[in-house]
Design a protein around this motif. Structure first.
Motif, PDB file in Angstrom:
ATOM      1  N   VAL A 601       3.723  -9.372  33.249  1.00 46.60           N
ATOM      2  CA  VAL A 601       4.849  -8.472  32.915  1.00 46.60           C
ATOM      3  C   VAL A 601       6.020  -8.762  33.840  1.00 46.60           C
ATOM      4  O   VAL A 601       7.184  -8.847  33.398  1.00 46.60           O
ATOM      5  CB  VAL A 601       4.396  -6.998  33.032  1.00 46.60           C
ATOM      6  CG1 VAL A 601       5.589  -6.050  32.927  1.00 46.60           C
ATOM      7  CG2 VAL A 601       3.392  -6.657  31.952  1.00 46.60           C
ATOM      8  N   VAL A 605       9.711  -9.999  32.618  1.00 46.39           N
ATOM      9  CA  VAL A 605      10.909  -9.228  32.961  1.00 46.39           C
ATOM     10  C   VAL A 605      11.915 -10.135  33.648  1.00 46.39           C
ATOM     11  O   VAL A 605      13.119 -10.105  33.336  1.00 46.39           O
ATOM     12  CB  VAL A 605      10.538  -8.023  33.863  1.00 46.39           C
ATOM     13  CG1 VAL A 605      11.796  -7.362  34.428  1.00 46.39           C
ATOM     14  CG2 VAL A 605       9.740  -6.995  33.079  1.00 46.39           C
ATOM     15  N   VAL A 609      15.678 -11.066  32.325  1.00 47.09           N
ATOM     16  CA  VAL A 609      16.892 -10.881  33.125  1.00 47.09           C
ATOM     17  C   VAL A 609      17.689 -12.181  33.191  1.00 47.09           C
ATOM     18  O   VAL A 609      18.919 -12.197  33.049  1.00 47.09           O
ATOM     19  CB  VAL A 609      16.532 -10.385  34.534  1.00 47.09           C
ATOM     20  CG1 VAL A 609      17.761 -10.390  35.433  1.00 47.09           C
ATOM     21  CG2 VAL A 609      15.928  -8.992  34.486  1.00 47.09           C
TER      22      VAL A 609
END
Length: 615
Positions: A601, A605, A609
């Motif tokens: 995860v 993420v 970004v």
């Protein structure tokens, strides 16, 4: 395949090799073995000269060994075998038990065999085999007393001089291959076209001039006189030194076809006959006189080859073999008896042993060209060919014949003079050494009829010589009278120095300074070049190699001190960093599923970004 011919050329060298291999153990029966082999060889030579056998055997790809006995080689094989037998008979009586008889007789047989191969060769490869072995064994025979440096030095001079000239045969072989690759038959050289024909002609001339001691190579024969007298009698009467003349007689058609080779041969022979005749007159050493006269007499044979006088050249060759083998053996007998070769110390030698003196007289008178001996008649037969070619050439040959009479009479004048020694100093000639001398003396008389019809015509037909110039009665008379008058004048002149200017006499006595010139022109520059090469090797190349090695060692030390440490540190740093990264990389590897899910995860993420920021 001809067993007769193979036996003729192989029996002497095989027997000689067996004696050489056996060594001193064979000394007691070496002479008997050599005589038996020589006698059988003479019988084989006579049979071969009648039957004309031929043989051929594979050797190199497309280059077979070829042997044959025809008219010219038939005369040569008989001459070589007969002279070898006479010389070995003399040697058997003269060489004592203390000598290395097996080595001597083995080398003599090996040499005679190589000469038989040379004169029966029909291809250049075969000729080269015989030619090379003949040169090597001549070196061993001239230096037979190898413990004496002067004799080995003389052998080396003779070998190196003739060996240098022998390169001409390789030039001729190369030219023949370039012109027409094949069997390299000697008779086929005439079919070569220029420039290869000229190269082949030049090579043959150089090789022949060197082997036959013609100008400018004649000086080696002077040095060869350091060998035993029987060696001189064999090598320098009917074998080695006549090999070159024989080669030119054999290849006469090529000399004529070249357009210049015949003229070069004729004039070289004529000039050699005159120049070395003067050298002979100036000598005070009997063997040196005979050596110079050999060069001069072979000059007549070379001249005969140049003018196409094959019959005359062949007669000259056989007659010279008889006379010169006799004189060399007589010189050896007197050397054994008196311990000297100086003419001034041989006064009365002929009177002290009148049988040897009478035989020497026969040989010397034949050499002088006095009738009715064989060299008188043979010389006029070949000079008839010279007269047909050029009156100047004939005049030169006649002048050389006059010189022959002068130096031959000089020998007789000394040895028949009143003796300078008492009776107690008389000769000690072995009894068995005298009888063989009668055989060549008989040849000096028996060969004369061959120079006159009908035997001369029969000989020309046997030789396949074709039309030959015929000597007229006036020519025979002229040469005979000139020889008689000259010999009488030389006898009357007595033991005084030769009637020539002092400078010319000194120059002729030194063999025209030919060896000195050869050393200055060829030997000295070669040695200087060798010294320069040695300096280059030791001073330049050695130092360069040493400097390169020293530089390499210095570079290795510097790299070991400076570079290698840095490289080791860098490698160590990379290894340390890799270990740390490995430890860091192992921390997330816990084996717990929820931690892997949290890591995934976090990674997604972070990736999201990055994508948002990039856009």
């Amino acid at each position: 395949m001809s067993p007769l011919l193979w036996l003729l050329v192989l029996l002497p060298p095989l027997a000689g090799t067996a004696l050489l291999v056996t060594g001193r153990a064979a000394d007691r029966w070496a002479a008997g073995t050599a005589l038996a082999v020589a006698a059988v060889t003479l019988g084989l030579a006579v049979t071969a000269a009648v039957r004309h056998p031929a043989a051929r055997a594979p050797f190199l790809q497309g280059l077979p060994l070829g042997l044959a006995v025809d008219g010219l080689s038939g005369v040569l094989v008989i001459t070589v075998a007969a002279v070898a037998l006479v010389v070995l008979l003399f040697s058997a009586a003269e060489f004592g038990a203390a000598e290395a008889r097996a080595r001597f007789f083995g080398l003599m047989l090996l040499f005679a065999g190589s000469m038989l191969v040379t004169v029966t060769a029909t291809t250049l490869p075969t000729l080269l085999l015989g030619w090379e072995v003949m040169g090597a064994t001549s070196w061993a025979l001239i230096g037979y007393w190898w413990r004496e440096p002067a004799r080995t030095a003389a052998a080396e001079t003779a070998f190196l001089t003739t060996r240098t000239a022998d390169l001409g045969l390789y030039l001729a072989a190369g030219a023949a291959l370039a012109a027409d690759p094949g069997a390299l038959d000697l008779d086929g050289l005439v079919r070569a076209e220029d420039p290869w024909a000229s190269f082949a002609t030049a090579g043959l001339l150089v090789a022949a001039f060197g082997k036959s001691a013609q100008l400018p190579f004649g000086f080696w024969l002077s040095r060869a006189m350091q060998g035993p007298s029987p060696v001189s009698a064999l090598l320098h009467s009917a074998t080695m030194v006549v090999a070159g003349a024989y080669l030119l007689l054999r290849t006469g058609p090529l000399l004529a076809a070249s357009g210049w080779g015949a003229t070069a041969a004729a004039w070289t022979g004529a000039v050699t006959a005159v120049a070395l005749g003067l050298v002979a007159i100036a000598q005070t050493d009997l063997k040196q006189l005979l050596a110079a006269s050999t060069c001069a007499q072979i000059g007549f044979m070379v001249m005969a080859a140049g003018v196409g006088a094959t019959t005359g050249g062949t007669l000259q060759l056989a007659a010279h073999a008889a006379a010169k083998s006799l004189l060399f053996l007589v010189a050896g007998a007197w050397l054994t008896a008196w311990g000297t070769r100086q003419l001034s110390e041989l006064r009365g030698a002929a009177r002290s042993y009148r049988t040897v003196g009478a035989l020497c007289t026969v040989g010397a008178l034949s050499l002088a060209g006095l009738p009715p001996l064989s060299l008188w008649a043979a010389k006029d037969v070949l000079l008839a060919g010279a007269l047909d070619d050029s009156p100047w050439l004939y005049a030169t040959g006649l002048a050389a014949a006059v010189l022959s009479a002068a130096y031959s009479a000089r020998i007789l004048r000394f040895v028949w003079s009143p003796p300078v020694r008492s009776t107690g100093d008389g000769p000690r000639i072995p009894g068995g050494a005298v009888a063989p001398l009668a055989l060549p003396a008989l040849g000096c008389l028996a060969l004369t009829p061959l120079a006159f019809p009908p035997l001369r015509d029969a000989l020309s037909e046997y030789l396949g010589a074709g039309d030959q110039a015929e000597a007229r009665a006036a020519e025979f008379a002229l040469s005979g009278v000139l020889a008689l008058v000259t010999a009488g004048a030389a006898w009357a002149w007595g033991a005084r120095p030769a009637p020539m200017p002092r400078g010319l006499a000194a120059w002729a006595g030194d063999w025209l300074s030919l060896e000195r010139a050869a050393r200055r022109l060829f030997v000295a520059p070669t040695l200087r070049a060798a010294d320069a090469a040695a300096v280059l090797d030791h001073v330049v190349l050695d130092r360069a190699v040493d400097a390169t090695a020293s530089g390499a060692l210095a570079w290795a030390r510097w790299t070991a001190h400076h570079v290698e440490g840095a490289i080791d540190s860098a490698v160590g740093g990379v290894a340390t960093t890799a270990r740390r990264l490995g430890r860091w990389a192992r921390r997330p590897q816990t084996g717990q599923l929820h931690q892997y899910l949290v890591q995934a995860v976090a990674a997604f993420v972070l990736l999201a970004v990055v994508l948002v920021l990039v856009r």
